[in-house]
Design an enzyme around this catalytic site. Structure first.
Site, PDB file in Angstrom:
ATOM      1  CE  LYS A  22     -45.275 -14.918 -44.850  1.00 35.19           C
ATOM      2  NZ  LYS A  22     -44.537 -14.018 -43.680  1.00 35.19           N
ATOM      3  CG  ASN A  23     -42.537 -18.507 -45.377  1.00 35.97           C
ATOM      4  OD1 ASN A  23     -42.775 -17.262 -45.414  1.00 35.97           O
ATOM      5  ND2 ASN A  23     -42.353 -18.954 -43.966  1.00 35.97           N
ATOM      6  NE  ARG A 101     -34.154 -10.744 -45.827  1.00 38.82           N
ATOM      7  CZ  ARG A 101     -33.104  -9.785 -45.934  1.00 38.82           C
ATOM      8  NH1 ARG A 101     -33.615  -8.421 -45.449  1.00 38.82           N
ATOM      9  NH2 ARG A 101     -31.996  -9.949 -46.294  1.00 38.82           N
ATOM     10  CB  CYS A 125     -39.974  -9.303 -38.868  1.00 37.06           C
ATOM     11  SG  CYS A 125     -41.890  -9.818 -39.051  1.00 37.06           S
ATOM     12  NE  ARG A 130     -35.103 -11.638 -41.947  1.00 43.40           N
ATOM     13  CZ  ARG A 130     -36.462 -11.833 -42.116  1.00 43.40           C
ATOM     14  NH1 ARG A 130     -36.853 -13.015 -42.100  1.00 43.40           N
ATOM     15  NH2 ARG A 130     -37.214 -10.849 -41.990  1.00 43.40           N
ATOM     16  N   PRO A 131     -28.759 -10.841 -44.270  1.00 43.91           N
ATOM     17  CG  PRO A 131     -26.618 -11.495 -44.390  1.00 43.91           C
ATOM     18  CD  PRO A 131     -28.028 -11.701 -43.557  1.00 43.91           C
ATOM     19  CB  VAL A 132     -29.487  -8.888 -49.887  1.00 40.69           C
ATOM     20  CG1 VAL A 132     -30.822  -8.914 -49.344  1.00 40.69           C
ATOM     21  CG2 VAL A 132     -28.588  -7.790 -49.982  1.00 40.69           C
ATOM     22  CG  ASP A 324     -40.742 -18.520 -39.468  1.00 40.07           C
ATOM     23  OD1 ASP A 324     -39.949 -17.823 -38.963  1.00 40.07           O
ATOM     24  OD2 ASP A 324     -40.972 -18.858 -40.695  1.00 40.07           O
ATOM     25  CB  ILE A 346     -32.293 -19.246 -37.608  1.00 37.30           C
ATOM     26  CG1 ILE A 346     -32.539 -20.453 -37.722  1.00 37.30           C
ATOM     27  CG2 ILE A 346     -32.344 -18.308 -38.861  1.00 37.30           C
ATOM     28  CD1 ILE A 346     -31.431 -21.635 -38.395  1.00 37.30           C
ATOM     29  NE  ARG A 417     -45.072  -8.962 -42.867  1.00 39.59           N
ATOM     30  CZ  ARG A 417     -43.998  -9.485 -42.587  1.00 39.59           C
ATOM     31  NH1 ARG A 417     -43.741  -9.421 -41.268  1.00 39.59           N
ATOM     32  NH2 ARG A 417     -43.408 -10.129 -43.331  1.00 39.59           N
TER      33      ARG A 417
END
Length: 438
Positions: A22-23, A101, A125, A130-132, A324, A346, A417
């Site tokens: 998926k990633n 995300r 999630c 998890r900043p942009v 993960d 993380i 998901r």
């Protein structure tokens, strides 16, 4: 709302086909915005997040068509053709982006091809900040003008993106992927320093090169991209999901079983293989994938993960132990002999599964970013539990497979998901697991 019921104590034995990652699939799908030609993606998993990305791309003007199963059949997944002859909308709306995300990955391609983009701040999630900021800062380095407006990232580059050196202050997979895609159409040379080295980033870079990009340093933390005028279409197979493979490896271990993971690639799982080896779990390459077996066969009077040894693990960016897999490892360690120490570096909120595992009898103490898990050699018991995020959900599945009695997991939409046909794959190896539809 769907629930999953598991009656534990059954060793897993058989074969499990590993789906496409998926990633890796999500950024590859976003890359279709970079060209007016057709991008064909093979080995695509059928997941809720993939469906969300198809909806997002469709509203940007992408034409999508399923081309059936891979001709090899079996575990080779679905085939999807994506063609964005013309981008009809440069806004990624909140109603879609809030669900996932990875939706923010359309920002770089839209800006590179159209010179503008308006993308909602993303969801996903709730596992921590998890900043942009790194996405925005990197694009600004390449000449973009960006502002935040009512929860949207508004980016402009009317003259196109320019070359430059982007130094990420910390490793970020998403920011690396966004900047990598944007840089392919920039004027001049772009260098990404402290770039993420995850295999999924390499998969994206390899596909972009197949489309005509000029990317060097793939697999390293220093990527060099020489911008080109346009990209073409290509036909590309998504790499197998290393997180799914490792999850099922732990499922085999926690039940004292033996499972062959079809399509799994050992070279993508070296940190996991090393950690599980210390825990007395064997992973051996086969002609078709990887064979996983627990260090000691389970007896009928031993409902836990017999022979498992406690280990200490710290999560880290690739090639370290993946964040993960932290929740899954914690479930495994709850059935091991001895005390394990698991440190999360993380995400700060990624211990939300701890209270639910404790409801099942796990002995876990959290101190800051570290969890001490005192294994009890298989004393977990079934209980009603609540899933909080994708990986927490599957950690409860693993615990339920090993627990005595019945476990009912609520809010399992998280699982959909990231895990394709989970109940089918596990029940095919002897698990007593069913989905309860309300």
């Amino acid at each position: 709302m769907d629930r999953i019921r598991i009656r534990g104590g059954h060793p897993l034995r058989g074969k499990i086909a590993i789906s496409g990652a998926k990633n890796a699939a999500l950024p590859l799908m976003a890359a279709s915005l970079l060209t007016e030609e057709t991008l064909v993606l093979r080995n695509l998993p059928h997941l809720a997040d993939i469906a969300t990305m198809t909806h997002l791309l469709a509203q940007h003007g992408t034409e999508l068509s399923m081309a059936g199963e891979h001709p090899g059949g079996g575990h080779m997944g679905h085939v999807l053709a994506l063609r964005t002859g013309k981008i009809t909308a440069t806004e990624a709306p909140y109603d879609i982006v809030r669900k996932m995300r990875a939706s923010v990955l359309v920002l770089g391609p839209l800006l590179a091809r159209c010179g503008r983009a308006r993308v909602s701040l993303p969801g996903g999630c709730a596992i921590g900040t998890r900043p942009v900021d790194m996405h925005i800062g990197g694009l600004e380095t390449l000449g973009a003008e960006i502002e935040l407006d009512d929860g949207y990232i508004v980016a402009r580059a009317p003259q196109g993106l320019l070359g430059g050196v982007v130094v990420f202050p910390q490793v970020s997979v998403g920011a690396t992927e966004n900047l990598l895609m944007a840089a392919t159409l920039a004027r001049g040379e772009v260098i990404l320093e402290n770039a993420a080295r995850e295999p999924e980033v390499g998969d994206l870079a390899n596909c972009l090169n197949r489309m005509g990009a000029r990317i060097e340093g793939i697999g390293s933390d220093n990527l060099r991209i020489l911008g080109v005028d346009r990209l073409s279409g290509t036909d590309y197979a998504v790499l197998p999901d290393r997180i799914e493979a490792a999850t099922y490896a732990m499922a085999a271990a926690i039940t004292g079983g033996e499972v062959e993971l079809l399509g799994a690639r050992p070279e993508l799982m070296e940190a996991v293989t090393a950690a599980l080896g210390r825990a007395n779990v064997r992973l051996q390459p086969t002609d078709c994938g990887v064979l996983v077996s627990a260090g000691k066969a389970r007896g009928e009077d031993d409902p836990g993960g017999a022979g498992l040894l406690a280990i200490d693990v710290t999560t880290a960016p690739y090639p370290g132990f993946p964040t993960d897999l932290q929740a899954q490892l914690m479930a495994l360690m709850a059935t091991a002999d001895g005390a394990a120490m698991i440190t999360e570096t993380i995400f700060e909120n990624r211990f939300q599964h701890v209270p639910e595992l404790m409801r099942m009898g796990a002995d876990i103490t959290v101190k800051g970013a570290t969890a001490i898990v005192r294994g009890r050699g298989g004393s977990l018991h079934g209980a009603p539990v609540m899933a909080t995020d994708l990986r927490a959900s599957v950690s409860l599945v693993l615990a339920g497979l090993a627990a005595a009695g019945e476990t009912v997991i609520n809010r399992v939409y998280h699982l959909d998901r990231g895990y394709e046909r989970l109940e089918e794959k596990l029940s095919g190896c002897g698990a007593d697991i069913v989905r309860l539809v309300d």
